[in-house]
Design a protein around this motif. Structure first.
Motif, PDB file in Angstrom:
ATOM      1  N   THR A 207      17.551  10.410 -45.159  1.00  0.00           N
ATOM      2  CA  THR A 207      17.848  11.655 -44.451  1.00  0.00           C
ATOM      3  C   THR A 207      16.798  12.729 -44.693  1.00  0.00           C
ATOM      4  O   THR A 207      15.905  12.565 -45.521  1.00  0.00           O
TER       5      THR A 207
ATOM      6  N   THR B 163      20.313  19.915 -45.009  1.00  0.00           N
ATOM      7  CA  THR B 163      21.264  19.899 -43.901  1.00  0.00           C
ATOM      8  C   THR B 163      22.388  20.880 -44.204  1.00  0.00           C
ATOM      9  O   THR B 163      22.817  20.999 -45.347  1.00  0.00           O
TER      10      THR B 163
ATOM     11  N   TRP C  35      18.949   9.171 -50.892  1.00  0.00           N
ATOM     12  CA  TRP C  35      18.957   7.967 -50.060  1.00  0.00           C
ATOM     13  C   TRP C  35      19.652   6.810 -50.768  1.00  0.00           C
ATOM     14  O   TRP C  35      20.323   6.016 -50.127  1.00  0.00           O
TER      15      TRP C  35
ATOM     16  N   ASN D  14      23.328   7.530 -50.278  1.00  0.00           N
ATOM     17  CA  ASN D  14      23.702   7.229 -48.890  1.00  0.00           C
ATOM     18  C   ASN D  14      23.808   5.717 -48.675  1.00  0.00           C
ATOM     19  O   ASN D  14      24.733   5.237 -48.012  1.00  0.00           O
TER      20      ASN D  14
END
Length: 197
Positions: A168, A172, A182, A185
């Protein structure tokens, strides 16, 4: 075959001098780092500057920027193919798939250019590498689904998109990604793909 060897294979005439080979190696290294940071829209001038050579040396050593980017991206994508081959040799299909997923997402995370190339960006013809990656992913998913370790209701094509989304952005909705974001995720994604007893 390395990127340097591929470029040398296209040259006709005598073997290049040691200093010419060193310049080519520096250009390949510079192109790889530029592609990782900037993506496939990097310029010849930027690669030459990173390598510490002039544009004249750049064009004496490589036929074109596109040719240089082609061999660099092929070399990186072949790392993904090699990771898939190792995963296919693993007798445990789920472990093989998770090993590949980790290596693949790591490659995507470390290089803007690889993300660009995997998404079809740039002018390089990488269809051979992309086709091999697709075939390996289809096999890895098929093996894991066949032995019951991966959910059978998910087409292998969907998994390509899911893995692409694991790496990503750094920010955000006002949040900053953790250094190992990551990995976190990917654990969530793998948990979702795993078949439940």
């Amino acid at each position: 075959m390395t990127a340097v060897d591929r470029l040398l294979a296209h040259e006709s005439g005598p073997t290049p001098r040691a200093d010419a080979r060193r310049n080519l190696e520096r250009l390949v290294t510079a192109a790889r780092s530029a592609v990782a940071e900037v993506g496939v829209n990097v310029t010849a001038q930027e690669v030459a500057q990173r390598a510490g050579v002039g544009k004249g040396t750049f064009y004496r050593r490589v036929p074109s920027l596109e040719a240089l980017l082609q061999v660099v991206l092929e070399e990186v994508l072949e790392q993904g193919i090699a990771a898939a081959d190792r995963a296919l040799e693993n007798p445990d299909p789920w472990q093989g798939f998770t090993d590949f997923a980790t290596a693949y997402v790591s490659l995507r995370k470390e290089s803007c250019g690889v993300n660009d190339a995997l998404g079809g960006g740039g002018s390089c013809d990488l269809e051979r590498c992309l086709g091999e990656l697709r075939e390996r992913l289809r096999e890895l998913v098929g093996r894991a689904q066949h032995n019951g370790s991966m959910r059978a209701d998910i087409p292998w094509e969907d998994i390509a998109f899911v893995l692409a989304g694991v790496a990503t952005a750094e920010h955000t909705i006002g949040l900053t990604a953790a250094p190992d974001q990551w990995h976190r995720n990917l654990r969530i994604v793998l948990d979702g793909l795993s078949a439940r007893p």
